[in-house]
Enzyme design. Structure first.
Site, PDB file in Angstrom:
ATOM      1  N   LYS A  11       0.847  -1.213   0.000  1.00  0.00           N
ATOM      2  CA  LYS A  11       0.000   0.000   0.000  1.00  0.00           C
ATOM      3  C   LYS A  11       0.879   1.259   0.000  1.00  0.00           C
ATOM      4  O   LYS A  11       1.965   1.246  -0.564  1.00  0.00           O
ATOM      5  CB  LYS A  11      -0.986  -0.048   1.180  1.00  0.00           C
ATOM      6  CG  LYS A  11      -1.778  -1.360   1.199  1.00  0.00           C
ATOM      7  CD  LYS A  11      -2.945  -1.331   2.128  1.00  0.00           C
ATOM      8  CE  LYS A  11      -3.668  -2.671   2.070  1.00  0.00           C
ATOM      9  NZ  LYS A  11      -4.852  -2.715   2.900  1.00  0.00           N
ATOM     10  N   GLU A  96      -9.746  -0.530  -1.607  1.00  0.00           N
ATOM     11  CA  GLU A  96      -9.414   0.883  -1.364  1.00  0.00           C
ATOM     12  C   GLU A  96      -9.549   1.691  -2.656  1.00  0.00           C
ATOM     13  O   GLU A  96      -9.906   2.868  -2.621  1.00  0.00           O
ATOM     14  CB  GLU A  96      -8.007   0.983  -0.750  1.00  0.00           C
ATOM     15  CG  GLU A  96      -8.035   0.522   0.705  1.00  0.00           C
ATOM     16  CD  GLU A  96      -6.766  -0.152   1.190  1.00  0.00           C
ATOM     17  OE1 GLU A  96      -5.700   0.011   0.561  1.00  0.00           O
ATOM     18  OE2 GLU A  96      -6.842  -0.870   2.207  1.00  0.00           O
ATOM     19  N   GLU A 166     -11.405 -10.341  -0.672  1.00  0.00           N
ATOM     20  CA  GLU A 166     -11.050  -9.506   0.469  1.00  0.00           C
ATOM     21  C   GLU A 166     -12.296  -8.817   1.023  1.00  0.00           C
ATOM     22  O   GLU A 166     -12.712  -7.778   0.505  1.00  0.00           O
ATOM     23  CB  GLU A 166     -10.029  -8.444   0.056  1.00  0.00           C
ATOM     24  CG  GLU A 166      -8.729  -9.015  -0.465  1.00  0.00           C
ATOM     25  CD  GLU A 166      -7.576  -8.032  -0.297  1.00  0.00           C
ATOM     26  OE1 GLU A 166      -6.551  -8.443   0.251  1.00  0.00           O
ATOM     27  OE2 GLU A 166      -7.700  -6.868  -0.704  1.00  0.00           O
TER      28      GLU A 166
HETATM   29  P1  PGA Z   1      -4.617  -6.274   5.601  1.00  0.00           P
HETATM   30  O1  PGA Z   1      -4.831  -5.795   4.081  1.00  0.00           O
HETATM   31  O2  PGA Z   1      -3.814  -7.544   5.543  1.00  0.00           O
HETATM   32  O3  PGA Z   1      -3.846  -5.146   6.252  1.00  0.00           O
HETATM   33  O4  PGA Z   1      -5.954  -6.462   6.190  1.00  0.00           O
HETATM   34  C1  PGA Z   1      -5.090  -6.711   3.059  1.00  0.00           C
HETATM   35  C2  PGA Z   1      -5.260  -5.999   1.748  1.00  0.00           C
HETATM   36  O5  PGA Z   1      -5.897  -4.933   1.721  1.00  0.00           O
HETATM   37  O6  PGA Z   1      -4.774  -6.468   0.697  1.00  0.00           O
END
Ligand code: PGA
Length: 248
Positions: A11, A96, A166
């Site tokens: 990210k 996101e 997800e």
């Molecule tokens: P997380 O994120 O492991 O911090 O929950 C997963 C992702 O958004 O790919």
């Protein structure tokens, strides 16, 4: 033996120096890892991290990509630029991107097709929000996002596609879906793929789970028949947590 696909989505984290250090640690600690491993640093570190992972068993991924090849798109990054840096995988449709930046299924589909036309592998992310889950719509949402995301993708191209389930409510929250809940959606996604292509083709698609995957829950998730890997956010930022996930 099943080969799992463990991917780290960094990210908007790490400066170039931090990214290089993290990548170096992963290359050395994941040497000989039996699973398929990918890391997706920020765009600004792709070049430097690409040099570090070159020749290793770690694939270089990007977190997003423009829907057009080139031109007047201020601030966007093209598939051609990614390929130029040695990127072989792109994550598309991350929640996101969908929820903060308003990316629609149709827009994501354009990116999916463009990436595949250029020979990149794609991780297409799908997943329901908490409201959708509570309204009993989780399967329907994932079915829809999978179908719309893959519109116009041929059977031959499907071999370059991974789906990441997800659930939005589990991302970065510390709340992960129970293995059984995740497995139910993975099965539903595989059924969608079977309907779009064939049972055989659907069996071959790797479906990752993502959302608060940690060293202490990875084993039970990977034990599920239809969970073929993980897309990891927070825990991908430290070798101490990503290495045990990848080596689970
Ligand atoms: P997380 O994120 O492991 O911090 O929950 C997963 C992702 O958004 O790919």
């Amino acid at each position: 033996m099943r080969k799992y696909y463990m991917a780290g989505n960094w990210k908007m984290n790490t400066t170039k120096g931090e990214a290089v250090d993290l990548a170096k640690a992963l290359v050395s600690q994941l040497k000989g890892c039996a699973q398929k491993v990918m890391i997706a640093p920020p765009f600004t570190s792709l070049d430097a991290v690409g040099q570090v992972v070159k020749g290793s068993n770690i694939l270089l991924g990007a977190q997003n990509m423009a829907a057009e090849e080139k031109g007047a798109h201020t601030g966007e990054i093209s598939v051609l630029m990614l390929k130029d840096l040695g990127v072989s995988v792109v994550i598309l449709g991350h929640s996101e991107r969908r929820h903060i930046y308003g990316e629609s299924d149709a827009f994501i589909n354009r990116k999916v097709k463009l990436a595949l036309q250029h020979g990149l592998d794609v991780i297409l992310c799908v997943g329901e929000t908490l409201d959708e889950r509570e309204a009993g719509k989780a399967e329907r949402i994932c079915d829809e996002q999978t179908k719309k995301g893959l519109e116009g993708v041929s059977l031959a191209q499907l071999s370059k596609v991974t789906i990441a389930y997800e659930p939005v409510w589990a991302i970065g929250t510390g709340k992960n879906a129970t293995p059984a809940d995740a497995e139910a959606i993975h099965q539903a996604i595989r059924k969608t793929l079977a309907g779009l292509y064939s049972v055989d083709a659907a069996k071959k698609v790797q479906i990752q789970y993502g959302g608060s995957v940690k060293p202490d829950n990875v084993k039970e998730l990977m034990a599920m028949a239809d969970i073929d890997g993980a897309l990891v956010g927070g825990a991908a930022l430290k070798p101490e947590s990503f290495v045990p996930i990848a080596l689970f």
